[in-house]
Write a protein that holds these residues in place. Structure first.
Motif, PDB file in Angstrom:
ATOM      1  N   VAL A  93     -93.571  -1.447  72.791  1.00 56.72           N
ATOM      2  CA  VAL A  93     -92.581  -2.123  73.634  1.00 56.72           C
ATOM      3  C   VAL A  93     -92.866  -3.607  73.829  1.00 56.72           C
ATOM      4  CG1 VAL A  93     -91.908  -0.021  74.831  1.00 56.72           C
ATOM      5  CG2 VAL A  93     -93.762  -1.415  75.766  1.00 56.72           C
ATOM      6  N   HIS A  94     -93.943  -4.116  73.277  1.00 58.72           N
ATOM      7  CA  HIS A  94     -94.234  -5.541  73.411  1.00 58.72           C
ATOM      8  C   HIS A  94     -93.135  -6.332  72.705  1.00 58.72           C
ATOM      9  CE1 HIS A  94     -96.206  -9.410  73.242  1.00 58.72           C
ATOM     10  NE2 HIS A  94     -97.065  -8.949  74.135  1.00 58.72           N
ATOM     11  N   PRO A  95     -92.599  -7.375  73.349  1.00 56.12           N
ATOM     12  CA  PRO A  95     -91.448  -8.086  72.765  1.00 56.12           C
ATOM     13  C   PRO A  95     -91.708  -8.753  71.416  1.00 56.12           C
ATOM     14  CG  PRO A  95     -92.214  -9.169  74.774  1.00 56.12           C
ATOM     15  CD  PRO A  95     -92.971  -7.893  74.652  1.00 56.12           C
ATOM     16  N   VAL A  96     -92.944  -9.089  71.084  1.00 50.58           N
ATOM     17  CA  VAL A  96     -93.206  -9.702  69.776  1.00 50.58           C
ATOM     18  C   VAL A  96     -93.975  -8.778  68.838  1.00 50.58           C
ATOM     19  CG1 VAL A  96     -93.065 -12.085  70.592  1.00 50.58           C
ATOM     20  CG2 VAL A  96     -95.268 -10.928  70.567  1.00 50.58           C
ATOM     21  N   GLY A  97     -94.246  -7.562  69.266  1.00 51.27           N
ATOM     22  CA  GLY A  97     -94.888  -6.601  68.378  1.00 51.27           C
ATOM     23  C   GLY A  97     -96.363  -6.403  68.653  1.00 51.27           C
ATOM     24  N   ASP A  98     -96.947  -5.491  67.920  1.00 51.71           N
ATOM     25  CA  ASP A  98     -98.358  -5.142  68.016  1.00 51.71           C
ATOM     26  C   ASP A  98     -99.015  -5.573  66.710  1.00 51.71           C
ATOM     27  OD1 ASP A  98    -100.839  -3.747  67.856  1.00 51.71           O
ATOM     28  OD2 ASP A  98    -100.084  -2.129  69.106  1.00 51.71           O
ATOM     29  N   TYR A  99    -100.066  -6.350  66.793  1.00 54.82           N
ATOM     30  CA  TYR A  99    -100.717  -6.901  65.602  1.00 54.82           C
ATOM     31  C   TYR A  99    -102.056  -6.230  65.339  1.00 54.82           C
ATOM     32  CZ  TYR A  99     -96.962 -10.195  65.833  1.00 54.82           C
ATOM     33  OH  TYR A  99     -95.703 -10.731  65.849  1.00 54.82           O
TER      34      TYR A  99
END
Length: 164
Positions: A65-71
């Motif tokens: 759900v993180h707005p810029v994604g999971d890295y």
């Protein structure tokens, strides 16, 4: 290793993506050259990398759900059974994959190809991350480099990459 100079796997790919989705991709002015496999496939060690968001059950979930994604990425033991794995992904429909994980993460098919000696062996781990990442430069600078380092540490002869 023999390196093919001046050849892209799909010439013009970056330009096409950038035309269709302005500002969504890294502008590529260079590319990684293709490398010929130095041994027969039946003797080679294969690593598998997927954007499917697959992980062993009970491991830290991806931040879906993180707005810029999971890295981050997860190591998936290559001898795992589908029942030991789970999909932690919200950005694509998972109905079919929940019925048969191999449709997006062909772990059993790769194990079979190894047992049949079509592929020499598999790396100890496969690698999975979630494909939803809104910062392509960060994706390339961190996640891609981290996975490349992990694959190299396992002495893979080739890597199979598959989007979900």
């Amino acid at each position: 290793m023999a390196i093919s100079k001046g050849k892209e796997l799909r010439p013009g790919l970056w330009e096409t993506v950038n035309e269709r989705y302005p500002g969504s991709m890294i502008t590529k002015t260079d590319f990684v050259p293709l490398v010929k496999l130095s041994k027969p496939l039946g003797e080679a060690r294969l690593a598998f990398i997927s954007t499917a968001g697959i992980q062993p059950k009970g491991t830290l979930p991806f931040d879906t759900v993180h707005p810029v994604g999971d890295y981050t990425f997860r190591r998936v033991p290559s001898d795992s059974k589908p029942a030991e794995l789970e999909i932690h992904q919200l950005k694509y429909p998972t109905f079919g994959a929940n019925r048969d994980l191999n449709v997006i993460f062909p772990i059993e098919r790769l194990q079979e190809l190894t047992n049949e000696r079509v592929i020499g062996s598999l790396t100890k781990n496969f690698y999975s991350f979630i494909g939803y990442n809104m910062d392509p430069e960060r994706l390339e600078r961190t996640l891609a480099e981290d996975i490349a380092d992990a694959v190299e540490a396992e002495n893979a002869d080739l890597a199979l990459l598959a989007p979900a």
